[in-house]
Write an enzyme that holds these catalytic residues in place. Structure first.
Site, PDB file in Angstrom:
ATOM      1  N   TYR A 152      39.474  30.275  50.459  1.00 46.27           N
ATOM      2  CA  TYR A 152      39.248  31.496  49.689  1.00 46.27           C
ATOM      3  C   TYR A 152      37.819  31.999  49.876  1.00 46.27           C
ATOM      4  O   TYR A 152      37.592  33.171  50.209  1.00 46.27           O
ATOM      5  CB  TYR A 152      39.527  31.233  48.210  1.00 46.27           C
ATOM      6  CG  TYR A 152      39.094  32.350  47.299  1.00 46.27           C
ATOM      7  CD1 TYR A 152      39.753  33.571  47.295  1.00 46.27           C
ATOM      8  CD2 TYR A 152      38.007  32.189  46.439  1.00 46.27           C
ATOM      9  CE1 TYR A 152      39.349  34.607  46.459  1.00 46.27           C
ATOM     10  CE2 TYR A 152      37.598  33.213  45.595  1.00 46.27           C
ATOM     11  CZ  TYR A 152      38.269  34.415  45.615  1.00 46.27           C
ATOM     12  OH  TYR A 152      37.861  35.441  44.794  1.00 46.27           O
ATOM     13  N   ASP A 174      49.782  48.185  50.248  1.00 45.25           N
ATOM     14  CA  ASP A 174      49.859  46.747  50.454  1.00 45.25           C
ATOM     15  C   ASP A 174      48.799  46.354  51.471  1.00 45.25           C
ATOM     16  O   ASP A 174      48.909  46.694  52.657  1.00 45.25           O
ATOM     17  CB  ASP A 174      51.260  46.372  50.955  1.00 45.25           C
ATOM     18  CG  ASP A 174      51.426  44.868  51.122  1.00 45.25           C
ATOM     19  OD1 ASP A 174      50.457  44.135  50.920  1.00 45.25           O
ATOM     20  OD2 ASP A 174      52.550  44.442  51.472  1.00 45.25           O
ATOM     21  N   THR A 180      32.731  36.915  45.683  1.00 36.61           N
ATOM     22  CA  THR A 180      32.814  35.751  44.813  1.00 36.61           C
ATOM     23  C   THR A 180      31.634  34.795  44.946  1.00 36.61           C
ATOM     24  O   THR A 180      30.985  34.726  46.001  1.00 36.61           O
ATOM     25  CB  THR A 180      34.112  34.975  45.136  1.00 36.61           C
ATOM     26  OG1 THR A 180      34.172  33.758  44.396  1.00 36.61           O
ATOM     27  CG2 THR A 180      34.192  34.618  46.618  1.00 36.61           C
ATOM     28  N   VAL A 235      40.924  43.236  37.437  1.00 36.03           N
ATOM     29  CA  VAL A 235      39.800  44.167  37.538  1.00 36.03           C
ATOM     30  C   VAL A 235      40.287  45.582  37.820  1.00 36.03           C
ATOM     31  O   VAL A 235      39.757  46.550  37.271  1.00 36.03           O
ATOM     32  CB  VAL A 235      38.814  43.691  38.629  1.00 36.03           C
ATOM     33  CG1 VAL A 235      37.655  44.669  38.769  1.00 36.03           C
ATOM     34  CG2 VAL A 235      38.279  42.302  38.292  1.00 36.03           C
ATOM     35  N   GLY A 266      45.976  44.567  39.005  1.00 37.05           N
ATOM     36  CA  GLY A 266      45.215  43.327  38.893  1.00 37.05           C
ATOM     37  C   GLY A 266      44.269  43.355  37.707  1.00 37.05           C
ATOM     38  O   GLY A 266      44.101  44.387  37.043  1.00 37.05           O
TER      39      GLY A 266
END
Length: 297
Positions: free
Chosen positions: A130, A41, A106, A18, A16
């Protein structure tokens, strides 16, 4: 563990945005076991438990997440599994091992209605799936009692994966004119900035004689974004200003209401980095300075 032994660091989501950067910045802080989805996973909670127990890390760094904000609206169970249930398992296993956990959250845990920048103690009120799933992940980690650092960031971009920077460069090469939302404000944050400051903070933990006490004193939520703020429109204009496109598109400002999306996004995504600076003595560069570094050839 003796002073000559390096701690084992389990890093998730290495492919990913980051995770890719963390695999580089964490070098020197320990033996990094960096896994992609084929090796770990997060949707498979039994595998998560098994991998942590097999690796026996002293530190878990978890940048992996379900980050498709609009897609999360139509697959809330998948978003909750990756963003809340998997972090909960990582935290539980870390607590059992006496390991520490670094996790990323976030700005979307806030509703964007505040007049000013958000601080860590402000009330959360996510406006989309999200944001709700990421907040649930934060709460699960805190409830586990494990030693942890949760870094809330915003508008992440980089040279890999799917993000606003790469989308603008691709679309800008194809079109003469673009319309971009101008009434949502935040701090575009380079994935390398996140990884670099994370490593800086963790180096401080490694430098003290009693890291257990350090983690007990410092566990909690911190905001970690680039300095300054702009709109998506301002971000797009800066990207094209710094790009080497032979013909740069015209970027028209539009309201968010003219570009409806499945997930509602906060109008104000500005979050204060003052706590990070006060506690750890680090502060991210201004968003445009970081963008210039990211796009440098």
């Amino acid at each position: 563990m003796t002073s000559l032994e390096q701690p084992t660091i389990l890093l998730t989501g290495v492919n990913g945005q980051v995770g890719f950067e963390l695999a580089r910045t964490l070098q020197g802080l320990g033996k990094v076991v960096a896994l992609d989805r084929s090796g770990l996973d997060l949707a498979d909670l039994d595998q998560v438990r098994r991998v942590v127990r097999d690796v026996k890390p002293q530190l878990i760094v978890n940048p992996a997440a379900h980050t498709a904000v609009d897609k999360a609206e139509s697959e809330p169970d998948a978003a909750m599994r990756l963003n809340a249930e998997a972090p909960a398992v990582l935290a539980e296993e870390a607590k059992k091992l006496g390991a520490r956990l670094v996790h990323y959250s976030t700005d979307y845990v806030f509703d964007g209605a505040k007049d000013g920048v958000y601080v860590e103690t402000d009330e959360t009120s996510p406006q989309n799936v999200y944001g709700s799933s990421k907040l649930a992940g934060e709460q699960a980690i805190e409830a586990s009692g494990c030693a942890h650092l949760i870094f809330r960031t915003s508008w992440v971009y980089g040279v890999r994966g799917k993000n606003f920077l790469l989308t603008m460069l691709r679309v800008g090469a194809e079109r003469e004119e673009l319309s971009v939302v101008a009434d949502q404000i935040g701090a575009p944050t380079w994935s390398n900035t996140i990884a670099t400051l994370t490593a800086n903070v963790l180096a401080q933990a490694n430098a003290v004689p009693d890291s257990t006490e350090w983690w007990a004193q410092h566990s909690g939520v911190y905001h970690l974004t680039a300095g300054g703020a702009t709109s998506w429109h301002g971000f797009a204009e800066a990207i094209f200003e710094l790009s080497d496109l032979p013909k740069k598109p015209v970027v028209k400002p539009i309201p968010a209401s003219s570009y409806p999306t499945p997930a509602k996004r906060p109008a104000n995504s500005r979050i204060s980095n003052d706590k990070l600076a006060d506690v750890f003595g680090v502060r991210a560069p201004d968003w445009k300075d970081a963008l210039r570094l990211c796009m440098a050839k």
